[in-house]
Design a protein around this motif. Structure first.
Motif, PDB file in Angstrom:
ATOM      1  N   GLY A  15      -3.812  10.525   2.945  1.00 60.46           N
ATOM      2  CA  GLY A  15      -3.268  11.185   1.765  1.00 60.46           C
ATOM      3  C   GLY A  15      -2.326  12.325   2.097  1.00 60.46           C
ATOM      4  N   CYS A  16      -2.354  12.800   3.340  1.00 59.54           N
ATOM      5  CA  CYS A  16      -1.470  13.894   3.755  1.00 59.54           C
ATOM      6  C   CYS A  16      -0.085  13.402   4.172  1.00 59.54           C
ATOM      7  CB  CYS A  16      -2.100  14.658   4.929  1.00 59.54           C
ATOM      8  SG  CYS A  16      -3.669  15.452   4.547  1.00 59.54           S
ATOM      9  N   LEU A  17       0.099  12.069   4.238  1.00 60.44           N
ATOM     10  CA  LEU A  17       1.339  11.494   4.768  1.00 60.44           C
ATOM     11  C   LEU A  17       2.246  10.999   3.654  1.00 60.44           C
ATOM     12  CD1 LEU A  17      -0.215   9.499   7.761  1.00 60.44           C
ATOM     13  CD2 LEU A  17       0.730  11.824   7.766  1.00 60.44           C
ATOM     14  N   ASN A  18       3.464  10.640   4.058  1.00 57.14           N
ATOM     15  CA  ASN A  18       4.469  10.146   3.123  1.00 57.14           C
ATOM     16  C   ASN A  18       4.947   8.773   3.601  1.00 57.14           C
ATOM     17  OD1 ASN A  18       6.973   9.598   1.805  1.00 57.14           O
ATOM     18  ND2 ASN A  18       7.201  11.773   1.344  1.00 57.14           N
ATOM     19  N   PRO A  19       4.894   7.723   2.749  1.00 51.42           N
ATOM     20  CA  PRO A  19       5.301   6.385   3.192  1.00 51.42           C
ATOM     21  C   PRO A  19       6.732   6.307   3.710  1.00 51.42           C
ATOM     22  CG  PRO A  19       4.195   6.279   1.068  1.00 51.42           C
ATOM     23  CD  PRO A  19       4.420   7.727   1.358  1.00 51.42           C
ATOM     24  N   GLN A  20       7.601   7.158   3.216  1.00 47.56           N
ATOM     25  CA  GLN A  20       9.003   7.084   3.624  1.00 47.56           C
ATOM     26  C   GLN A  20       9.261   7.702   4.990  1.00 47.56           C
ATOM     27  OE1 GLN A  20      10.593   9.016   0.118  1.00 47.56           O
ATOM     28  NE2 GLN A  20      11.330   7.066  -0.708  1.00 47.56           N
ATOM     29  N   SER A  21       8.467   8.702   5.376  1.00 55.53           N
ATOM     30  CA  SER A  21       8.715   9.366   6.666  1.00 55.53           C
ATOM     31  C   SER A  21       7.612   9.125   7.697  1.00 55.53           C
ATOM     32  CB  SER A  21       8.866  10.878   6.444  1.00 55.53           C
ATOM     33  OG  SER A  21       7.715  11.403   5.793  1.00 55.53           O
ATOM     34  N   ASP A  22       6.426   8.716   7.258  1.00 52.15           N
ATOM     35  CA  ASP A  22       5.294   8.562   8.184  1.00 52.15           C
ATOM     36  C   ASP A  22       4.730   7.143   8.140  1.00 52.15           C
ATOM     37  OD1 ASP A  22       5.278  11.453   8.708  1.00 52.15           O
ATOM     38  OD2 ASP A  22       4.450  11.615   6.677  1.00 52.15           O
ATOM     39  N   LEU A  23       5.619   6.148   7.990  1.00 45.98           N
ATOM     40  CA  LEU A  23       5.168   4.792   7.697  1.00 45.98           C
ATOM     41  C   LEU A  23       4.228   4.229   8.765  1.00 45.98           C
ATOM     42  CD1 LEU A  23       5.370   2.419   5.762  1.00 45.98           C
ATOM     43  CD2 LEU A  23       7.344   1.602   7.058  1.00 45.98           C
ATOM     44  N   TRP A  24       4.620   4.326  10.043  1.00 42.27           N
ATOM     45  CA  TRP A  24       3.817   3.691  11.096  1.00 42.27           C
ATOM     46  C   TRP A  24       2.540   4.460  11.375  1.00 42.27           C
ATOM     47  CZ3 TRP A  24       4.740  -1.053  11.470  1.00 42.27           C
ATOM     48  CH2 TRP A  24       6.028  -1.544  11.241  1.00 42.27           C
ATOM     49  N   LEU A  25       2.560   5.760  11.177  1.00 40.84           N
ATOM     50  CA  LEU A  25       1.313   6.520  11.293  1.00 40.84           C
ATOM     51  C   LEU A  25       0.360   6.110  10.170  1.00 40.84           C
ATOM     52  CD1 LEU A  25      -0.357   8.679  12.663  1.00 40.84           C
ATOM     53  CD2 LEU A  25       0.861  10.412  11.338  1.00 40.84           C
ATOM     54  N   GLY A  59      -4.474  -3.168  -2.643  1.00 40.93           N
ATOM     55  CA  GLY A  59      -3.708  -3.067  -3.879  1.00 40.93           C
ATOM     56  C   GLY A  59      -3.170  -1.684  -4.181  1.00 40.93           C
ATOM     57  N   THR A  60      -4.012  -0.659  -4.080  1.00 40.17           N
ATOM     58  CA  THR A  60      -3.578   0.707  -4.365  1.00 40.17           C
ATOM     59  C   THR A  60      -2.549   1.178  -3.341  1.00 40.17           C
ATOM     60  OG1 THR A  60      -5.734   1.186  -5.347  1.00 40.17           O
ATOM     61  CG2 THR A  60      -4.389   3.076  -4.720  1.00 40.17           C
ATOM     62  N   PHE A  61      -2.781   0.828  -2.085  1.00 35.08           N
ATOM     63  CA  PHE A  61      -1.855   1.188  -1.012  1.00 35.08           C
ATOM     64  C   PHE A  61      -0.491   0.524  -1.226  1.00 35.08           C
ATOM     65  CE2 PHE A  61      -0.853   1.146   3.726  1.00 35.08           C
ATOM     66  CZ  PHE A  61      -0.583   2.496   3.771  1.00 35.08           C
ATOM     67  N   GLN A  62      -0.507  -0.756  -1.631  1.00 31.29           N
ATOM     68  CA  GLN A  62       0.746  -1.466  -1.905  1.00 31.29           C
ATOM     69  C   GLN A  62       1.491  -0.822  -3.082  1.00 31.29           C
ATOM     70  OE1 GLN A  62       0.012  -5.654  -2.410  1.00 31.29           O
ATOM     71  NE2 GLN A  62      -0.964  -5.865  -0.408  1.00 31.29           N
ATOM     72  N   ALA A  63       0.735  -0.402  -4.092  1.00 32.18           N
ATOM     73  CA  ALA A  63       1.373   0.259  -5.237  1.00 32.18           C
ATOM     74  C   ALA A  63       2.053   1.553  -4.814  1.00 32.18           C
ATOM     75  CB  ALA A  63       0.313   0.537  -6.314  1.00 32.18           C
ATOM     76  N   TRP A  64       1.415   2.324  -3.949  1.00 29.17           N
ATOM     77  CA  TRP A  64       1.998   3.572  -3.447  1.00 29.17           C
ATOM     78  C   TRP A  64       3.303   3.283  -2.714  1.00 29.17           C
ATOM     79  CZ3 TRP A  64      -0.916   7.387   0.359  1.00 29.17           C
ATOM     80  CH2 TRP A  64      -0.178   8.564   0.471  1.00 29.17           C
ATOM     81  N   MET A  65       3.298   2.272  -1.847  1.00 21.15           N
ATOM     82  CA  MET A  65       4.510   1.939  -1.088  1.00 21.15           C
ATOM     83  C   MET A  65       5.604   1.398  -2.005  1.00 21.15           C
ATOM     84  SD  MET A  65       3.203   0.377   2.527  1.00 21.15           S
ATOM     85  CE  MET A  65       2.171  -0.861   1.791  1.00 21.15           C
ATOM     86  N   THR A  66       5.206   0.663  -3.040  1.00 22.86           N
ATOM     87  CA  THR A  66       6.197   0.135  -3.986  1.00 22.86           C
ATOM     88  C   THR A  66       6.873   1.269  -4.743  1.00 22.86           C
ATOM     89  OG1 THR A  66       4.871  -1.879  -4.255  1.00 22.86           O
ATOM     90  CG2 THR A  66       6.524  -1.418  -5.952  1.00 22.86           C
ATOM     91  N   VAL A  67       6.083   2.215  -5.228  1.00 27.23           N
ATOM     92  CA  VAL A  67       6.631   3.376  -5.939  1.00 27.23           C
ATOM     93  C   VAL A  67       7.521   4.204  -5.019  1.00 27.23           C
ATOM     94  CG1 VAL A  67       6.012   5.562  -7.055  1.00 27.23           C
ATOM     95  CG2 VAL A  67       4.740   3.484  -7.600  1.00 27.23           C
ATOM     96  N   ALA A  68       7.175   4.243  -3.724  1.00 23.27           N
ATOM     97  CA  ALA A  68       7.970   5.009  -2.754  1.00 23.27           C
ATOM     98  C   ALA A  68       9.284   4.316  -2.407  1.00 23.27           C
ATOM     99  CB  ALA A  68       7.153   5.245  -1.483  1.00 23.27           C
ATOM    100  N   GLY A  69       9.471   3.065  -2.878  1.00 22.78           N
ATOM    101  CA  GLY A  69      10.745   2.378  -2.689  1.00 22.78           C
ATOM    102  C   GLY A  69      10.862   1.567  -1.417  1.00 22.78           C
ATOM    103  N   LEU A  70       9.755   1.226  -0.768  1.00 24.17           N
ATOM    104  CA  LEU A  70       9.814   0.413   0.447  1.00 24.17           C
ATOM    105  C   LEU A  70      10.144  -1.032   0.106  1.00 24.17           C
ATOM    106  CD1 LEU A  70       6.787   1.786   2.506  1.00 24.17           C
ATOM    107  CD2 LEU A  70       9.158   2.549   2.506  1.00 24.17           C
ATOM    108  N   ASP A  71      10.765  -1.748   1.068  1.00 30.68           N
ATOM    109  CA  ASP A  71      11.172  -3.126   0.801  1.00 30.68           C
ATOM    110  C   ASP A  71       9.970  -4.068   0.823  1.00 30.68           C
ATOM    111  OD1 ASP A  71      11.094  -4.568   3.673  1.00 30.68           O
ATOM    112  OD2 ASP A  71      11.781  -2.487   3.892  1.00 30.68           O
ATOM    113  N   LEU A  72      10.137  -5.252   0.211  1.00 33.07           N
ATOM    114  CA  LEU A  72       9.041  -6.211   0.066  1.00 33.07           C
ATOM    115  C   LEU A  72       8.534  -6.736   1.402  1.00 33.07           C
ATOM    116  CD1 LEU A  72      10.236  -8.301  -3.019  1.00 33.07           C
ATOM    117  CD2 LEU A  72       8.369  -6.650  -2.924  1.00 33.07           C
ATOM    118  N   THR A  73       9.427  -6.882   2.386  1.00 33.89           N
ATOM    119  CA  THR A  73       8.999  -7.373   3.699  1.00 33.89           C
ATOM    120  C   THR A  73       8.008  -6.408   4.331  1.00 33.89           C
ATOM    121  OG1 THR A  73      11.151  -8.438   3.998  1.00 33.89           O
ATOM    122  CG2 THR A  73       9.805  -8.098   5.979  1.00 33.89           C
ATOM    123  N   THR A  74       8.316  -5.128   4.268  1.00 36.59           N
ATOM    124  CA  THR A  74       7.417  -4.111   4.828  1.00 36.59           C
ATOM    125  C   THR A  74       6.093  -4.085   4.084  1.00 36.59           C
ATOM    126  OG1 THR A  74       9.318  -2.752   5.459  1.00 36.59           O
ATOM    127  CG2 THR A  74       7.176  -1.658   5.360  1.00 36.59           C
TER     128      THR A  74
END
Length: 502
Positions: A99-109, A33-48
């Motif tokens: 916590g050191c990464l960014n969902p928009q640039s480090d998604l697969w890591l 849940g918390t991880f999904q919220a972070w990705m949602t705030v970062a603007g990732l699409d629903l499929t991802t």
């Protein structure tokens, strides 16, 4: 003097179980849940975002590597605490790293780290479940189960709702994950100060023994098949009631998402914690069978509150009352149910057996959703919630049938051996194993479709044959498993009746 030392030891064990329960529950929301919220705030699409929900599969399949933790000792802290320390140190490092990464640039890591966090978190759960099973005597299991569940629930609140609030208003996502990493050190401190369970218990000598002996040990017991069915069915009414609760409150009654989130999640979690505490206190005065029966009846009756919601006008006080009572009784039932799982584990294989039994107990929670949706479509909400009360009855009847076996195990901390119908029981096991093999092959074919089908496309004829093969494996595997379970339960019931007439 000896009495004071014993009380001091029990208080220390209780505190350790609370802290280890906290460490066990903390990572869960950080990959869901918390991880999904972070990705949602970062603007990732629903499929991802939806794809990332798959990282939690480690919690479902943790029984696959649980025998390793029964078989092997790490060279520090003993059989249980060594594995606990390893998983906790790994989680501190991994949660800090993500916590050191960014969902928009480090998604697969981030995806890779999330999978590792889920793996080590599930592994920590395996060892913690085994630890509390080994460390607690029969008369301490009710209170121990309640305390560990309490710690787990508090941690879910901290890494779930509280983490979202901190991230949004104060620290941001990175610093929040670093804070959660620091909180995992609580588990390390608890592990270093915990006492290792007794070393007199024999442990498996080979990995083959660690895999096969837990199964032989369990299925060699009296009423083993009925008890397995009891584990699946005991919280079935709860599973049905909870499967569509949010949808019911929003679409069926007409509350908005904010109201449901505030009452259903916050008040529901508080009620569960209170229920767990009450359940733990009552279990010190009740036998395991009586606690399971009383709390099971309360679980069933508590679903009546949802029926009242379905047939009366929208009222937030009615909703709060129904949710509080249902979660209160569910928490009491959970405390007794965890104590039951601990009671059923042989301490030589507690990691493997607890992982298998807990996976089996999740069957209802995972698979009732489609049935619940179909039922509501046909009969609407009021009849559905009456049905959830009826769905709890088979588990209570099975509990009554297994009473003698459960009371013997709690009183003696050993298991009644099975001594009737050996050939017929072996046939039931063969049916079950054959069905599991067919379902495993079907699962491998599913992975083939996901990974290799695009690289090696099949012809039309091959595709049709493959589709028929998949249907055969799924249908045949399910049928063989059902035949095995029904035959085993029937033999158990006949054995009970025969012993009663002797």
């Amino acid at each position: 003097m000896m009495n004071n030392n014993l009380k001091s030891s029990k208080r220390r064990d209780t505190l350790i179980l609370l802290l280890l329960g906290f460490a066990s529950g903390l990572p869960l929301a950080l990959t869901s849940g918390t991880f999904q919220a972070w990705m949602t705030v970062a603007g990732l699409d629903l499929t991802t975002i939806g794809f990332f929900s798959l990282v939690g599969q480690a919690y479902v399949f943790k029984f696959l590597w649980s025998p390793l933790m029964d078989r092997y000792h790490l060279p520090f802290l003993g059989r249980r605490r060594g594995w606990l320390l390893l998983t906790q140190v790994a989680l501190v490092i991994l949660i800090f790293a993500i916590g050191c990464l960014n969902p928009q640039s480090d998604l697969w890591l981030m995806a890779g780290l999330a999978v590792l966090i889920a793996f080590f978190s599930a592994s920590q759960d395996i060892v913690f479940d085994a630890y509390k099973t080994d460390i607690l005597s029969a008369d301490q299991r009710g209170n121990g189960a309640a305390v560990s569940v309490l710690g787990y629930r508090i941690a879910m609140l901290v890494s779930g709702g509280l983490a979202l609030w901190i991230a949004h208003y104060y620290l941001g996502w990175r610093s929040t994950y670093w804070l959660m990493s620091a909180l995992m050190i609580i588990g390390i401190i608890a592990t270093l100060n915990a006492r290792e369970p007794t070393t007199e218990i024999p442990t498996p000598r080979t990995i083959e023994q660690a895999i096969l002996e837990p199964l032989k040990d369990f299925f060699g017991r009296n009423n083993a098949w009925l008890i397995l069915l009891l584990i699946v069915l005991y919280k079935m009414g709860d599973a049905f009631a909870g499967s569509l609760s949010t949808t019911f409150l929003i679409r069926g009654v007409g509350f908005n998402a904010g109201e449901v989130g505030l009452v259903n999640k916050t008040l529901g979690l508080l009620a569960t914690i209170v229920g767990v505490l009450i359940g733990g206190m009552l279990m010190q005065r009740l036998t395991l069978f009586r606690a399971l029966m009383i709390f099971g009846i309360l679980q069933a009756v508590s679903n009546f509150g949802y029926w009242i919601l379905a047939v009366t006008d929208k009222n937030i006080i009615t909703m709060g009352s129904a949710i509080f009572f249902e979660n209160l009784c569910g928490g009491m039932g959970t405390a007794a149910f965890v104590a039951l799982l601990m009671t059923l584990c042989n301490r030589s294989f507690s990691a493997t057996q607890f992982a298998l039994l807990s996976a089996l107990s999740a069957v209802g929670r995972v698979y009732v959703g489609p049935v619940a949706g179909w039922f509501v479509e046909l009969y609407d909400w009021p009849l559905f919630y009456l049905f959830t009360i009826v769905a709890a009855v088979p588990g209570l009847l099975l509990l009554a049938i297994c009473r003698q076996t459960l009371e013997y195990t709690q009183q003696t901390d050993s298991f009644l051996p099975r001594n009737l119908f050996p050939a017929q029981y072996n046939l039931a096991i063969k049916f079950l194993i054959a069905g599991c093999y067919m379902l495993a092959i079907r699962l491998l074919l599913l992975f083939w479709d996901l990974i290799f089908a695009k690289l090696h496309p099949l012809s039309s004829m091959e595709s049709n044959l493959m589709a028929y093969l998949k249907e055969f494996l799924m249908g045949g595997g399910m049928l063989l498993c059902i035949i095995g379970v029904v035959l085993g339960c029937l033999l158990d019931y006949i054995s009970i009746r025969r012993k009663q007439t002797l």
